[in-house]
Design a protein around this motif. Sequence first.
Motif, PDB file in Angstrom:
ATOM      1  N   THR A  66       0.922   5.952  33.978  1.00  0.00           N
ATOM      2  CA  THR A  66       0.391   6.748  33.263  1.00  0.00           C
ATOM      3  C   THR A  66       0.584   8.360  33.875  1.00  0.00           C
ATOM      4  N   ARG A  97       1.228   0.567  25.500  1.00  0.00           N
ATOM      5  CA  ARG A  97       0.118   1.472  25.522  1.00  0.00           C
ATOM      6  C   ARG A  97      -1.107   0.593  25.640  1.00  0.00           C
ATOM      7  N   TYR A 140       0.207  13.464  26.354  1.00  0.00           N
ATOM      8  CA  TYR A 140      -0.759  12.086  25.272  1.00  0.00           C
ATOM      9  C   TYR A 140      -1.368  12.903  24.173  1.00  0.00           C
ATOM     10  N   ILE A 146      -3.778   4.796  28.577  1.00  0.00           N
ATOM     11  CA  ILE A 146      -2.834   4.155  29.639  1.00  0.00           C
ATOM     12  C   ILE A 146      -1.723   3.621  29.292  1.00  0.00           C
ATOM     13  N   TYR A 147      -0.316   3.784  30.098  1.00  0.00           N
ATOM     14  CA  TYR A 147       0.767   3.289  29.895  1.00  0.00           C
ATOM     15  C   TYR A 147       1.361   2.265  31.016  1.00  0.00           C
TER      16      TYR A 147
END
Length: 274
Positions: A66, A97, A140, A146-147
């Motif tokens: 992220t 994701r 974003y 959150i990635y």
Amino acid sequence: MATQANVVPPSLVNELSELKRRMSAIERAPAPVNKFDRYPSVEWAAVGRGRLGQNEWSSCGIANVTGMVFDRVEVKYITDRIIKGRSEAEIRLAAFRHYGNAQREVVSASATMWVGGETNRVIGTGTIQWIHGIPFGWDYADDTTIYTIELQHRYASASQTPDKVNVRQMFGYSKMSNENLKNTDGIISNPDGKIWAPGLSAISGGVPYYGWVDVEDRNDVWDGSYNISNMHYCVGLPAERLPNASVKGNFWYRGTSNIKGVRDPDITEPVFYV
């Protein structure tokens, strides 16, 4: 119907709004303070990983990326016991994701590399250079998403071939440790008076158990699972450092020549969601 003068079409209004948003985002973009993104390293060990569920893609390495700055990453890992015809693997990288209540979805994936291995046990080393396609950290849609980038594997076929079980055995009687002999009345003796076996009532619960008992450890028998490690590192780098990275992924593997790319990126393939 006549068109009013000086009226901007709605589609163009949306495009201009999006362009203004992008310009504002670029102005607020964080300046890189490092020449690469750093992520924690992990133990150098290849862990046995059996097939999960219906052989869906499952992750053996996860890096929280992220807010990452660069659009290219390099990942390194090792393998063990990838044996031709017995424990062949498919390997790829995927970006997820994470959102809501512990939910996640695939947003991009590399192509799939098939590893057929050799007939003998070999330690393999793999590297993947990939353009991940995740939005930059300042772009974003919200502040809670959150990635992750995850190293994924699955068996190249639906079967594993374990070693044939061949351990030394002895024929004998057995009981549970909490079972006690009632008394010596249930012991059968031979004509010489030597005790040789428990009788039918010797063990609480009735007839004693008897049969072939292993005297060698079956845990030493290979169950057919290959071993693959977590990501030893997942590092983001600029284009000049990773010129060979691509959307499909640039795969490098040492340990066998029995490898090939088998499928283009496909985020619709089943994933083991946990």
